[in-house]
Design an enzyme around this catalytic site. Structure first.
Site, short mmCIF file in Angstrom:
data_model
loop_
_atom_site.label_atom_id
_atom_site.label_comp_id
_atom_site.label_asym_id
_atom_site.label_seq_id
_atom_site.Cartn_x
_atom_site.Cartn_y
_atom_site.Cartn_z
N LYS A 177 -11.09 -0.67 6.46
CA LYS A 177 -9.90 -0.37 7.24
C LYS A 177 -10.37 0.21 8.58
O LYS A 177 -11.38 0.94 8.62
CB LYS A 177 -9.07 0.65 6.47
CG LYS A 177 -7.94 1.32 7.24
CD LYS A 177 -7.02 2.03 6.27
CE LYS A 177 -6.06 2.96 6.99
NZ LYS A 177 -4.83 3.20 6.21
N ARG B 94 1.30 10.39 -0.07
CA ARG B 94 1.69 11.42 0.90
C ARG B 94 2.94 12.18 0.48
O ARG B 94 3.41 13.05 1.22
CB ARG B 94 1.95 10.77 2.28
CG ARG B 94 0.73 10.13 2.87
CD ARG B 94 0.99 9.54 4.25
NE ARG B 94 -0.04 8.57 4.56
CZ ARG B 94 -0.04 7.78 5.62
NH1 ARG B 94 0.95 7.85 6.49
NH2 ARG B 94 -1.01 6.92 5.81
N GLU C 241 0.88 -1.17 0.00
CA GLU C 241 0.00 0.00 0.00
C GLU C 241 0.91 1.21 0.00
O GLU C 241 1.52 1.55 1.02
CB GLU C 241 -0.91 0.01 1.23
CG GLU C 241 -1.79 1.27 1.27
CD GLU C 241 -2.47 1.48 2.61
OE1 GLU C 241 -2.80 0.49 3.29
OE2 GLU C 241 -2.65 2.65 2.99
#
Ligand code: 3PG
Length: 218
Positions: free
Chosen positions: A135, A51, A47
């Site tokens: 999640k 960012r 994943e």
């Protein structure tokens, strides 16, 4: 590991690997070796979080050059992120939180996705939107194992990948819960290891995590 890029669909994101490495790449040249190092340690899923400025290019590089790795995009926070991740070659999407708009955008990509939740009401909203694989974030902050047990007793249809504050020492406890498929975390890819190009360390952490969690929880 049931999934590679050749699969038409990743039917259950939660059952690919026991631990999903959550990766922050600061330099594009880190992308391919970190993915290869994780795969070598038994975790062929990444994943890669949106960012940093190089994140989409990093996803593209892994998609092109490391076909044995299922590459996903994390930190999807707005509809445009989902579209950009799809265009870059992401195979799955993960968001830290979820709105109906964002869930719609992730669904529109046709990719499997994990919407982020943190409360019982958010899990209920996700279920209303047809999402059963979720999640839990930030897991340790919002209640961790205790919260997952409580959710499991009232909303058994929901299954989770908890992330946020999970470590090699706590992963197995999470994984032992019936409503947890896998956990996610960044402990497998320390910033200093990536900066130094210490790929052997990443492989060792991945091997330790995959072996330890599987052994303890299954
Ligand atoms: C995530 O996006 O899932 C988290 O940043 C991972 O949390 P961690 O860095 O505490 O493992």
């Amino acid at each position: 590991m049931s999934s590679t890029r050749d699969d038409q669909a990743l039917t259950s994101l939660l059952d690919l690997v026991p631990v999903v490495p959550v990766v922050v790449v600061d330099r594009l040249d880190q992308a391919v070796p970190v993915a290869q190092a994780l795969a070598a340690g038994g975790l062929p899923v990444v994943e890669l979080t949106l960012r940093t400025p190089v994140a989409l290019d990093a996803i593209r590089a892994i998609a092109d050059e490391v076909p044995e790795v299922a590459i996903g995009a994390g930190t999807i926070t707005q509809p445009a992120d989902a579209e950009a991740a799809l265009a870059a070659g992401a195979q799955f999407l993960v968001s830290p939180g979820a709105t109906a708009t964002l869930v719609g955008a992730m669904r529109d990509t046709g990719l499997p996705f994990l919407p982020g939740t943190a409360t019982v009401s958010e899990v209920m909203q996700a279920l209303e939107l047809g999402c059963t694989e979720l999640k839990l974030f930030p897991a340790e902050v919002v209640g961790g194992v205790g919260l997952l047990k409580a959710i499991g007793s009232v909303l058994p249809a929901a299954r989770f990948c908890p992330t946020g504050g999970i470590t090699a020492a706590t992963a197995a406890t999470y994984r032992a819960l019936p409503n947890v498929g896998c956990v996610g975390g960044s402990w497998l890819t320390p910033t200093d290891a990536l900066a130094a190009g210490d790929w052997d360390r990443v492989t060792a952490l991945a091997a330790e995590a995959s072996g330890r969690v599987v052994e303890a929880a299954r």
